[in-house]
Write a protein that holds these residues in place. Structure first.
Motif, short mmCIF file in Angstrom:
data_model
loop_
_atom_site.label_atom_id
_atom_site.label_comp_id
_atom_site.label_asym_id
_atom_site.label_seq_id
_atom_site.Cartn_x
_atom_site.Cartn_y
_atom_site.Cartn_z
N GLY A 28 -25.34 6.01 34.63
CA GLY A 28 -25.12 7.34 35.17
C GLY A 28 -23.86 7.98 34.63
N ILE A 29 -22.82 7.18 34.46
CA ILE A 29 -21.55 7.68 33.92
C ILE A 29 -21.74 8.15 32.49
N ILE A 30 -22.45 7.36 31.69
CA ILE A 30 -22.66 7.73 30.29
C ILE A 30 -23.54 8.97 30.20
N ALA A 31 -24.56 9.06 31.05
CA ALA A 31 -25.43 10.24 31.05
C ALA A 31 -24.63 11.50 31.37
N ALA A 32 -23.73 11.40 32.32
CA ALA A 32 -22.88 12.55 32.67
C ALA A 32 -21.95 12.90 31.52
N ALA A 33 -21.43 11.88 30.84
CA ALA A 33 -20.56 12.12 29.70
C ALA A 33 -21.29 12.83 28.57
N VAL A 34 -22.52 12.43 28.31
CA VAL A 34 -23.33 13.08 27.26
C VAL A 34 -23.58 14.54 27.63
N ALA A 35 -23.87 14.81 28.90
CA ALA A 35 -24.12 16.18 29.35
C ALA A 35 -22.88 17.05 29.16
N ILE A 36 -21.71 16.50 29.48
CA ILE A 36 -20.47 17.25 29.29
C ILE A 36 -20.23 17.53 27.82
N GLU A 78 -25.51 6.19 22.86
CA GLU A 78 -26.59 6.88 23.54
C GLU A 78 -27.31 7.83 22.58
N LEU A 79 -26.55 8.56 21.77
CA LEU A 79 -27.16 9.51 20.84
C LEU A 79 -27.87 8.79 19.69
N LEU A 80 -27.44 7.59 19.37
CA LEU A 80 -28.11 6.84 18.31
C LEU A 80 -29.55 6.49 18.68
N GLY A 81 -29.86 6.62 19.96
CA GLY A 81 -31.24 6.43 20.39
C GLY A 81 -32.17 7.49 19.82
N GLU A 82 -31.61 8.60 19.30
CA GLU A 82 -32.41 9.67 18.73
C GLU A 82 -32.73 9.43 17.26
#
Length: 230
Positions: A28-36, A78-82
């Motif tokens: 959840g923390i990483i997801a919020a960081a990506v959104a920011i 997280e972005l490398l998942g793309e």
């Protein structure tokens, strides 16, 4: 006045009636960081800003993420998942270039992260999948084990550097490229004879053509170049 006070008091919500905040998790923390990062930029992805977003204190985040550097590495992973790991046609080398090109495109689409990636080495699941895919394709091509092990770092480093150089390309970047071209084409041939001779070729080709060629050159080179002690 007394009636007004009563109405204000009745409109307040008891703490017991407020919905409980979701439990903190690393995901959840990483997801919020990506959104920011997507909305405000990587420079705003700090522990303090993240704590505000999650309605908690910065100290609570350190249980899940050691520091800002680790947080940025997690965002990168997280972005490398793309990155597209399959689907490219052709032989093993063509498929490898397809994977590496997708890696560059993901970084280029996130300019600040691309520059941070030069000094950041992620170690999350998406990075591991990317490395494993590259090693598998090198194995398919018969590249010696040690050369493949060393080569994967070289290939990703080249892709990262290319993305960092061209990230956020726009009017300013195009102007800088044009200015460099003018400078190279007008050098004094007596002081810089080799630049003068190749001035029309130094910046020739599109970014895509140059990127593909650089990967082809690296793949061919690591396939043929022995490592110390081999």
């Amino acid at each position: 006045m007394f009636v007004t006070l009563i109405r204000v008091s009745e409109s307040r919500t008891s703490r017991r009636e407020r919905p409980a905040k979701p439990a903190l998790t690393r995901e959840g923390i990483i997801a919020a960081a990506v959104a920011i990062m997507r909305t405000e930029g990587l420079q705003r992805v700090t522990m303090r800003r993240l704590a505000t977003e999650l309605d908690t204190g910065p100290a609570s985040l350190y249980v899940y993420v050691a520091n800002t550097a680790e947080l940025h590495a997690a965002v990168l992973d997280e972005l490398l998942g793309e990155v597209e790991l399959g689907g490219a046609s052709g032989d093993w080398a063509d498929q490898l270039i397809g994977v590496l090109t997708s890696y560059v495109e993901v970084l280029t689409a996130n300019p600040q992260l691309a520059r941070t990636a030069v000094a950041t080495r992620p170690n999350g699941p998406n990075y591991l999948r990317l490395v494993d895919r590259i090693l598998g394709l090198l194995a398919d091509g018969g590249v010696a084990r040690t050369r493949a092990a060393w080569g994967v770092d070289l290939l990703l480093l080249a892709g990262t550097a290319h993305a960092a150089e061209h990230a956020g390309a726009g009017a300013t970047a195009d102007q800088e490229w044009e200015t460099l071209g003018q400078t190279l084409s007008t050098v004094d041939p007596r002081r810089h004879p080799h630049i003068h001779e190749l001035s029309d070729l130094l910046l020739a080709g599109s970014h895509t053509e140059r990127l593909t060629w650089s990967f082809q050159a690296l793949i061919e080179g690591l396939s043929r170049t022995e490592v110390p002690g081999e």
